[in-house]
Design a protein around this motif. Sequence first.
Motif, PDB file in Angstrom:
ATOM      1  N   UNK B 132       0.718  -1.249   0.308  1.00  0.00           N
ATOM      2  CA  UNK B 132       0.314   0.478  -0.026  1.00  0.00           C
ATOM      3  C   UNK B 132       0.658   1.268   0.190  1.00  0.00           C
ATOM      4  N   UNK B 133       1.629   1.267   0.692  1.00  0.00           N
ATOM      5  CA  UNK B 133       2.785   2.483   0.424  1.00  0.00           C
ATOM      6  C   UNK B 133       3.498   2.759  -1.059  1.00  0.00           C
ATOM      7  N   UNK B 134       4.210   1.787  -1.146  1.00  0.00           N
ATOM      8  CA  UNK B 134       4.575   2.046  -2.653  1.00  0.00           C
ATOM      9  C   UNK B 134       3.348   2.499  -3.780  1.00  0.00           C
ATOM     10  N   UNK B 135       2.630   2.072  -3.201  1.00  0.00           N
ATOM     11  CA  UNK B 135       1.205   2.209  -4.247  1.00  0.00           C
ATOM     12  C   UNK B 135       0.676   3.425  -4.671  1.00  0.00           C
ATOM     13  N   UNK B 136       0.078   3.210  -2.839  1.00  0.00           N
ATOM     14  CA  UNK B 136      -0.952   4.330  -3.085  1.00  0.00           C
ATOM     15  C   UNK B 136      -0.055   6.174  -2.362  1.00  0.00           C
ATOM     16  N   UNK B 137       1.066   6.180  -2.400  1.00  0.00           N
ATOM     17  CA  UNK B 137       1.795   7.272  -2.033  1.00  0.00           C
ATOM     18  C   UNK B 137       1.129   7.988  -1.975  1.00  0.00           C
ATOM     19  N   UNK B 138       1.185   8.770  -3.027  1.00  0.00           N
ATOM     20  CA  UNK B 138      -0.009  10.410  -2.757  1.00  0.00           C
ATOM     21  C   UNK B 138      -0.874   9.961  -1.904  1.00  0.00           C
ATOM     22  N   UNK B 139      -2.149   8.808  -1.758  1.00  0.00           N
ATOM     23  CA  UNK B 139      -3.292   8.760  -0.669  1.00  0.00           C
ATOM     24  C   UNK B 139      -2.093   9.114   0.603  1.00  0.00           C
ATOM     25  N   UNK B 140      -1.401   9.124   1.125  1.00  0.00           N
ATOM     26  CA  UNK B 140      -0.836   8.497   2.405  1.00  0.00           C
ATOM     27  C   UNK B 140      -0.135   9.565   2.676  1.00  0.00           C
ATOM     28  N   UNK B 393      10.227   3.017  -9.627  1.00  0.00           N
ATOM     29  CA  UNK B 393      10.213   4.666  -9.163  1.00  0.00           C
ATOM     30  C   UNK B 393       9.479   5.401  -7.916  1.00  0.00           C
ATOM     31  N   UNK B 394       8.199   5.420  -7.803  1.00  0.00           N
ATOM     32  CA  UNK B 394       7.477   6.179  -7.214  1.00  0.00           C
ATOM     33  C   UNK B 394       8.108   5.347  -5.658  1.00  0.00           C
TER      34      UNK B 394
END
Lengths: 457, 431
Positions: B132-140, B393-394
């Motif tokens: 989750x931390x990787x893929x939802x970076x902006x949300x988090x 990359x993110x």
Amino acid sequence: MLINQPQGICNCAWETGSLLCLYLFLFVLQESESENKLDGETASDSESKSEFGGSSPVPTSDDTPEVLNRALSNLSSRWKNWWVRGILTLAMITFFFIIIYLGPMVLMTIVMCVQIKCFHEIITIGYNVYHSYDLPWFRTLSWYFLLCVNYFFYGETVTDYFFTLVQREEPLRILSKYHRFISFALYLTGFCMFVLSLVKKHYRLQFYMFGWTHVTLLIVVTQSHLIIHNLFEGMIWFIVPISCVICNDIMAYMFGFFFGRTPLIKLSPKKTWEGFIGGFFSTVLFGLLLSYVMSGYRCFTCPVEFNNDTNSFTVDCEPSELFQLQEYNIPVVLQSVVGWKTVRMYPFQIHSIALSTFASLIGPFGGFFASGFKRAFKIKDFANTIPGHGGIMDRFDCQYLMATFVNVYIASFIRGPNPSKLIQQFLTLRPDQQLHIFNTLKAHLVDRGILGSLEDA
Amino acid sequence: EASQGGQEEEVDLEERLHELDLRSDSDIPDVPPPTDSTPEILKRALSGLSARWKNWWIRGILSLAMISGFFLIIYLGSFMLMLLVLSIQVKCYHEIITIGYRVYHSYDLPWFRSLSWYFLLCVNYFFYGETVADYFATFVQRREQLQFLIRYHRFISFALYLTGFCMFVLSLVKKHYRLQFYMFAWTHVTLLITVTQSHLVIQNLFEGMIWFLVPISSVICNDITAYIFGFFFGRTPLIKLSPKKTWEGFIGGFFSTVVFGFIFSYFLAQHQYFVCPVEYNSETNRFVTECEPSELFQMKKYSVPPLLQAVLGWETVDMYPFQMHSFALSTFASLIGPFGGFFASGFKRAFKIKDFADTIPGHGGIMDRFDCQYLMATFVHVYITSFIRGPNPSKLLKQLLILQPEQQLSVYKTLKSHLVEKGILQPSLKG
């Protein structure tokens, strides 16, 4: 690869000597505790004889070298035991210090040897429990899996820390680029061999041993690699946790000996609450003192780096903030007690409180786990590698969780990601991704004012 | 120290454990025949047919139902697929743990059920947190509490795991040490198998649905075509463990799966929906699969090797580079995938069970359907990280932003010099 010691690495000579005496004292006391443990176990030995149909699983033969035996032949057997232990403890500690002096590379090798021995001990117990010496292939397969997992972990470590060395040598570069794939292929080979080796009447035994091997790998190999990661962070992160666990063992025993009344847990009837609490406070104090002494020396506090020019390990750096003395205000409550208004401490000592707390409160659970394991499988010691001390696992059972904790602690609270590793990952990206990241980083830096108008610096 | 009575009870337990004579497999109590969970309605509809055909029909109908369900979920999108994978994982875990309880007669062990589920929760929390931390970076980034959870994620997961470990140690009961240790180990090995595989499946999914669909279909296709070839041409047995498998089936299955993989990838590679990495769009709060298709999914001309030119009659052929990769995936599915099936067969024979459970009427449990997939997910993940994409990359960006300012500055300078050197970045002018 040479192991060069930079100037002054062990001008810490007399400190080393005093630490040595301290450890000697602590180890000898630790041995008296496990001697009493021995006496308590004899009741279950007779049951273990009936369990295994008359043959005791791990006969405790007398491994003491002949020389020692003759030298001590005139003393009474009780004193002889103490002397044997004392001498071997001294040998272990001296060995420990020589290793520290020789540097990180040798320490790494030692950790690996200890790991292999622990693995061997636990697998041997599995063989004994399941009477499975004759299973086809299984010994080979267990060692093969150990090799695979070690290859995987060491490969990841080596790639991180020896980055430039790896890039220079062509075969190493390929090995490191496809490292995961190669490790997986090796593991799969082992898995397929296992499936092909399944024999009709012994399916269950074979699956049990397969499971046993994997759980042992999970326990032993991961811990040892976390220890090595901690070591590379700085020798102090290796020495302080291990010493805290040892100190806790001994202090808890001493407090229990003098003041012990209320039993702690049914699993280990000799442990008491008084010992537990006393051990906790002493370990915290000991941690504070030990960190104070060690933080002064660069050889302990600097991360281990591999110097590409000299092709050796160096432990030389500008000490980080953690290891620079700072003034702390003493909370008002303690001021009256201690009489000082401020105290000069290293920030690392605050962290050492966390480490000691873990060592005292949770570390013992590793010991209880190992005791439960030994009772479950009716063994007195994991093996009899060290005369008078039992096996290697017996010495390391309380360390079990400590290495993981220190590693998680460092990753969460101390250091961030490793910048050189990030650069290395960056270089493998595509150009458009690189540009995107660069621009975002630049915007972030400008935003924070770190990068002002020095945009083309 | 133990009283006479205590010693007798101890001996009784030892005798009971002796019953689990570990030297031969002959002692496990037979599992009671699985209850018939076929829905009533099906039973009535098929009441006229003979038993053998009824079995085939039930299996056929349920296969159809499963496949339709699968397509429906694909249509619904990545999030639903994630949930599906999660439910399958939980069910597989439950099935294997139940087998463990039965083998060790350990239904009555104190705490153990709760502890097993608790460990499952911990490990899932750890893995999902990393993903989750990787893929939802902006949300988090926007939410404070999540920031805290992400930053100290490892520490929190470790603390949760430790709590479970300590509870286990505290729950050790004098007479049942060995059983408890066995169940502890059983739980951990099961977690290692089911949870890691399912998370790798989800990571493959995020790389692009095609990386999820093609491997799974290849394995299923291999199962079916190996069976068909075996049925028609099968003569030489393959392995003692599964007497029904034959070499003819194995080889025939291999070639059919490779061809199937080629054709299936050809069709999927044309649609952005399957090919693009799954991204989370923070403005619309949804998953989007829209992108410029990467090189892998753009048609290229390949020269046919002279050997095949004569056979096929073409000199060049238009293919997606991905089809080359599908060749590797299909090969793995046909050659090594069956070992996962043999492993599961051996496991079932070792513990004298016919099926893992009877969740699906006529098909057995969920694990029975997924045993061959066992290694496929790991292989695809390792394949992707080794040969397809570099680091994420993110994730890299996120780590860069956590560094200390001085470190960031030095990294910035290194990157800049590297980019200028490679000509990717023009040296910027002042102002």
